[in-house]
Write a protein that holds these residues in place. Sequence first.
Motif, PDB file in Angstrom:
ATOM      1  N   THR A 166       0.803  -1.225   0.000  1.00 21.92           N
ATOM      2  CA  THR A 166       0.000   0.000   0.000  1.00 21.92           C
ATOM      3  C   THR A 166       0.834   1.272   0.000  1.00 21.92           C
ATOM      4  O   THR A 166       0.305   2.347  -0.261  1.00 21.92           O
ATOM      5  N   ASN A 167       2.127   1.164   0.274  1.00 20.13           N
ATOM      6  CA  ASN A 167       2.938   2.377   0.340  1.00 20.13           C
ATOM      7  C   ASN A 167       4.361   2.090  -0.121  1.00 20.13           C
ATOM      8  O   ASN A 167       5.188   1.595   0.641  1.00 20.13           O
ATOM      9  N   THR A 168       4.640   2.401  -1.372  1.00 21.92           N
ATOM     10  CA  THR A 168       5.999   2.285  -1.912  1.00 21.92           C
ATOM     11  C   THR A 168       6.354   3.606  -2.607  1.00 21.92           C
ATOM     12  O   THR A 168       6.742   3.642  -3.773  1.00 21.92           O
ATOM     13  N   VAL A 169       6.196   4.691  -1.870  1.00 19.50           N
ATOM     14  CA  VAL A 169       6.423   6.030  -2.437  1.00 19.50           C
ATOM     15  C   VAL A 169       7.880   6.235  -2.841  1.00 19.50           C
ATOM     16  O   VAL A 169       8.183   7.180  -3.580  1.00 19.50           O
ATOM     17  N   GLU A 170       8.787   5.374  -2.391  1.00 23.00           N
ATOM     18  CA  GLU A 170      10.178   5.503  -2.818  1.00 23.00           C
ATOM     19  C   GLU A 170      10.317   5.280  -4.320  1.00 23.00           C
ATOM     20  O   GLU A 170      11.330   5.659  -4.923  1.00 23.00           O
ATOM     21  N   LEU A 171       9.290   4.698  -4.947  1.00 22.56           N
ATOM     22  CA  LEU A 171       9.325   4.486  -6.393  1.00 22.56           C
ATOM     23  C   LEU A 171       8.914   5.730  -7.180  1.00 22.56           C
ATOM     24  O   LEU A 171       9.085   5.769  -8.404  1.00 22.56           O
TER      25      LEU A 171
END
Length: 274
Positions: free
Chosen positions: A180-185
């Motif tokens: 649900t949270n891979t904002v590093e991408l």
Amino acid sequence: EGDAQAAEVTADVNTATTTTTTPTLAKVTDKVFMDVRISRGDGTFYVRDDLPDTPENKVFYGRLVLGLFGEAAPTHVQRFLSYVDVTYNPLDDNPLPSYGRSNFQSFDQATGLLMGGFIPSLEIKDIGGSAAIRYGGRILPASIWAERNAPTTKLSHTQKGLLTHRNLELAPIFGVTTRTNTVELDGTNTVFGQLLQDESSTAFLKIVQELKTYSLERPSTEAGTAVDDVAKAVFDAQRQVFRGAAKSFGDTRLNKVYEGKLLRRVEVTKVGLL
């Protein structure tokens, strides 16, 4: 030409000021289906009734429905659709590349990305100083998956089932988020669609996240202990199973193993527009 295009797009990306927003606000402009199957642990799909009823011995068949964000990422959607809207002719000895003959090959434990869009025999080659796609007897232009006019707002990797493509990548490989949270991408990838949730897609994602993957590193334990011996045995068995299965179903990249490669066949058998 390819280098000039890349430089121009890179300049646009580097000079534009962008903000991120949630994909839930994106409009689905196109829908695509993918019929998928996941093999048994031995890499086979054919009907068998002589095996124990365990997850490793079950073949999965399902249909994934993908919603594409043609307004938020028009170039990415156009590139993706070019591998979907391909007329299939069984008599054609030199067909165009299609996701209908592709597979999901790996699962990245670090980011939770399921990597798909691998089309056997498709290669990116340098021809005459420019990048091109070689597929069978065809040489095709390798167009960059990047928005010509860099958007001021990008979709963030904040939910499961998002379709994402690495910036400036020429190959049709794409990722599906499983977290649900891979904002590093957000800085390296572009979201261009989503896996529309239904019973089939939910089951598919659950299964692939639990599949065993290839590991390049031996387990680190104290040498000479019983635990060490067992760990090494498991590692060696995993490697032999992978190589044996790959050889049995014609994987020509036996010597190109890599971290996260799935140890079961996950194939797309048909694609189309909805």
